[in-house]
Design a protein around this motif. Structure first.
Motif: not given
Length: 285
Positions: A11-19, A53-69
């Protein structure tokens, strides 16, 4: 690791916003932030970059998002398939886009129904590009996919048919009288924009809409040869000699233990074998 944690991160990785992610999850923002921080500490790598300025994915986060899905889809799939298997009269759900079987299903079904492991088949007609996600998350048991366009990663597949492609044109189009074309002949022509594509043309979501736009001269379309079966009187199909061949694949989850799926695959394999290596017709004595 719990699936709840994966759902939080996705949810956080897709929204890139905690709120917004907290609102989507129906929870307060502080516990969501703490949960993601704990997840990062346990994994030992940062998953998110947090700046003013906001939230973005790290390289590890990008990989973890794909695997989490994938992991969440696998959990959903396990639940859905178990629920269907436990029904009094289970059904075999087969996904295809309109005409996505290239006319093969009517030849597959008689052989399948004759198999002792067959159960009732329900065909789920879906939108373009929806077959893979439906198979991946367990909404269906098998799907007709199309190479090279559909994602078959992680599935077992059977090649059923390979086809050349044709240009579908309005009957009054400047190229409609040609015996054959090459892709360069279509330079500058308007092409349809399918969901998920980056073509700058009219958006098309189903074959009926495509046929209408072609007939009106709004687009030209390069489509598998089997589309000839549905061409309108005010359209023509011309072979495109250098267009890449397309394939019709039957796909199902790898390592499946379903006897009904295996029976459907056997029937489909027999049709594919007869398509590529047809048996000679038997003469009448």
């Amino acid at each position: 690791m719990e699936t709840r944690e994966l759902a939080y991160f996705v949810a956080v990785a897709e929204e890139l916003h905690f709120g917004r992610a907290a609102q989507r999850l129906g929870m307060a923002q502080p516990p969501l932030s703490r949960a993601i921080q704990q997840l990062e500490r346990r994994m030992g790598v940062p998953l998110l970059n947090r700046t003013s300025r906001g939230v973005s994915l790290t390289p590890a986060g990008t990989v973890f998002l794909a695997e989490s899905r994938k992991a969440l889809d696998a959990v959903d799939a396990a639940v859905r398939r178990a629920q269907r298997a436990g029904q009094e009269a289970p059904k075999l759900l087969v996904a295809m886009k309109p005409d996505g079987d290239a006319g093969l299903l009517e030849r597959i079904l008689p052989g399948y129904r004759a198999d002792p492991d067959a159960i009732e088949v329900e065909v789920v007609v879906c939108g373009i590009g929806e077959q893979s996600p439906m198979l991946r998350d367990g909404r269906v048991d098998l799907a007709f996919l199309h190479g090279p366009h559909d994602d078959a990663v992680g599935f077992d597949t059977e090649l059923l048919l390979e086809q050349d492609q044709v240009a579908m044109l309005a009957r009054g189009h400047r190229l409609a009288d040609r015996a054959a074309l090459v892709m360069a002949d279509l330079d500058g022509e308007p092409f349809p924009r399918w969901p998920g594509s980056d073509v700058r043309g009219p958006e098309v979501r189903d074959p009926g809409q495509l046929l209408q736009l072609v007939a009106l001269g709004q687009v030209v379309a390069v489509v598998p040869e089997s589309a000839r079966r549905h061409a309108r009187p005010d359209t023509v199909c011309v072979p495109v000699l250098d267009a890449p061949r397309t394939s019709v694949l039957l796909a199902w989850p790898d390592r499946t233990t379903s006897r009904a799926v295996a029976a459907f695959v056997r029937a489909s394999t027999a049709v594919a074998e007869d398509t590529f290596h047809p048996r000679p017709s038997q003469g009448v004595a």
